[in-house]
Design an enzyme around this catalytic site. Structure first.
Site, PDB file in Angstrom:
ATOM      1  CB  ALA B  46      -0.911   0.004   1.223  1.00 40.61           C
ATOM      2  CB  CYS B 130      -5.987  -1.304   5.807  1.00 40.11           C
ATOM      3  SG  CYS B 130      -4.751  -1.629   7.085  1.00 40.11           S
TER       4      CYS B 130
END
Lengths: 259, 313
Positions: B46, B130
């Site tokens: 990410a 997330c």
């Protein structure tokens, strides 16, 4: 880096719950740097899932044999302790950055300070230092006399002081009590053990030195970022504010990381 | 000859296997083990607008046939990724998917627009799932209206197809999937980790410093298979399936559930050669089972017989 099925050539309990295992295989040839570790798969299946990082205690290139010493503590290491001679073990490694030897010249003195299961990687280091002509002095800390291991092996390589927390053998107290008593100077220190001990050793040390850290790991190769520690100096290493214990370490110059 | 090729929006893949975001860094660590050109694609860690230090340690804990993690989106930030990580990947001839995360909608839009202009970026994966950060992430992934709005805004600025990574930590994942499809998503990736916890009975406290973590590994596989089975029947966009894949048979299961390709996460930690080994064992298993084209089994679990092109056996 290699993943190899090493053959177990021996295993014995050398102190309560402390096991010494020897393993044989081609990848042992690459295990030349003291302070590195191997990442071991203890089960064939998916449970327990992850590998266990275990430090390299000794390597015999003649016999192509690796020695690891570990404490059977959790489920994974208990499974490891149940393995028998001629069983194979899935070993990834060697991994990580070990203890640098080139900071010490022939005739100089190194102080090695180990606590409990932090002691094993210092043994391979001691052998390499002695081979270089460096004087090795060792302080090994244990909780009590029954827990003592590797004392004889270290004694063959130089001066050694053993400490026990209960005073049942050697110096009564911690490794730092022995450090404070020892008046002889040294050029560098190398230490591995629990973090509070590393902190105390660093504070008590009269020279620069190197510390070896441990942390819960995922991949062991620097990809998952599970085992990071804070860097003291963010200006080095591309300005990164952290270090990966598995791949930038486990050995760091004392002061490079916050402990 | 077995056809392993996959054509997904933005992704021309020579096989259906890619590493999952967050489990493979930016590729450099695993490039020391094998040639990354063997992969169907690569999904990188990410990326956020600014550098992130992540969560305190311990960040991982092992659980029964799985693991919990709470890394906290640690990454070097957009600028570093643009200057170092993505250029390094130019040497490989595989599609690169960049996972994008942020605190605010503006963060996502900014990073998405910038990254999507990089020449070797083939697609974006919007990380709205997330579970390990306090702001952003899951907030965008648990409300269908917000997820749709974000998807629409990112689609408006992105130069490449956009995949939305869905969280299993929702009441109705089908509703989420339909909402982002409606908003213009080109594909889905699912599932992210399941929120979990492990307590150390010696201390009485959670093992992970963040307290909760995302559960991954074989333990979550049945949940992933079920969700892909449900979502693939409700949407017309392709799914990159993930969640505990460990063997070639697991890959077949995900494809039959309705995934068009798969991503490998935790298995990389157990075996650094997991991806290339799975690619070759998948081909072997397909031959053994008489499957000559990956496409022929996608969604086999729910497609009617007439719509499935069964091989000649």
């Amino acid at each position: 880096m290699i993943v190899e099925q090493l053959r177990i050539t021996g295993q014995e309990e050398i102190a309560p719950r402390i096991y010494r295992m020897t393993l044989e295989g081609d990848s042992v040839q690459t295990m030349t740097e003291p302070g590195q570790f191997v990442h071991v798969k203890v089960s064939d299946g998916i449970d327990p899932l992850l590998r266990r990082p275990i430090s390299i205690c000794d390597v015999s290139q003649d016999k192509q044999e690796l020695t690891i010493i570990y404490r059977a503590e959790g489920r994974g290491t208990r499974l490891l302790a149940a393995k028998k001679t001629d069983d194979t073990l899935d070993v990834l490694g060697p991994l990580g950055q070990g203890f640098p030897l080139d900071s010490l010249q022939k005739g100089s003195t190194a102080l090695l300070v180990g606590g409990g299961v932090g002691i094993p990687p210092l043994y391979y280091l001691a052998k390499k230092l002695v081979k270089r002509g460096v004087n090795v002095r060792t302080i090994l800390g244990f909780r009590q006399s029954e827990d003592i291991f590797l004392q004889k092996e270290f004694r063959e390589l130089g001066d050694i002081i053993v400490t026990t927390e209960d005073g049942s053998k050697g110096v009564h107290g911690f490794v730092t009590d022995a450090m404070n008593q020892a008046e002889k100077p040294y050029d560098s220190f190398f230490t591995c053990g629990p973090v509070p001990m590393l902190r105390a050793v660093k504070a008590a040390a009269a020279s620069d030195g190197f510390i070896s850290l441990e942390e819960r790991m995922g991949c062991g190769v620097g990809a998952c970022l599970a085992c990071v520690c804070e860097a003291s100096d963010a200006t080095s290493q591309e300005g990164k504010k952290y270090r990966k214990i598995c791949s930038d370490g486990p050995v760091f110059r004392a002061g490079e990381v916050v402990i | 000859m077995i056809n392993m090729n996959r054509e997904l929006p933005g992704l021309s893949m020579k096989n259906p296997v890619m590493p999952a975001s967050g489990c493979f860094g930016f590729g450099q660590e695993y490039a020391r083990f094998y040639d990354l050109n063997k992969l169907g694609a690569i999904t990188v860690k990410a990326v956020t607008a600014e550098e992130r230090a992540g969560n305190p340690v311990p960040r991982v804990a092992e659980t029964e046939s799985g693991m919990l993690n709470a890394i906290g989106l640690q990454n070097p930030g957009l600028e570093h990724v643009l200057q170092h990580e993505l250029p390094w990947l130019e040497q490989y001839d595989i599609p690169v998917i960049v996972n994008v995360a942020g605190n605010t909608m503006e963060d996502y839009i900014y990073v998405s627009e910038t990254v999507s202009r990089v020449k070797n970026v083939s697609a974006l994966e919007l990380n709205i799932s997330c579970p390990n950060v306090k702001v952003g992430g899951i907030q965008f992934g648990s409300d269908p209206a917000i997820a749709a709005e974000l998807t629409k805004k990112v689609k408006a600025v992105s130069q490449v197809p956009v995949y939305v990574k869905l969280s299993p930590n929702v009441t109705d994942i089908v509703e989420m999937a339909k909402a982002v499809e409606e908003a213009g998503a080109d594909g889905l990736s699912m599932i992210n980790t399941l929120l979990g916890m492990k307590i150390d009975i010696n201390t009485g406290k959670p093992v992970i410093a963040n307290r909760t973590g995302g559960l991954s590994g074989p333990a979550i596989k049945p949940v992933a298979v079920r969700m892909i089975y449900q979502v693939s029947q409700a949407v017309d966009i392709p799914i990159i399936g993930m969640g505990g894949i460990h063997t070639a048979d697991d890959i077949l299961e995900f494809l039959m559930a309705g995934a068009s390709a798969v991503a490998i996460g935790t298995a990389n930690f157990v075996n650094p050669f997991a991806c290339p080994e799975l690619i070759s064992s998948l081909e072997t298993r397909m031959a053994e089972l008489g499957i000559d084209d990956v496409e022929s089994i996608v969604g086999r679990s729910w497609k009617t017989c007439s719509s499935v092109s069964l091989s000649s056996r």
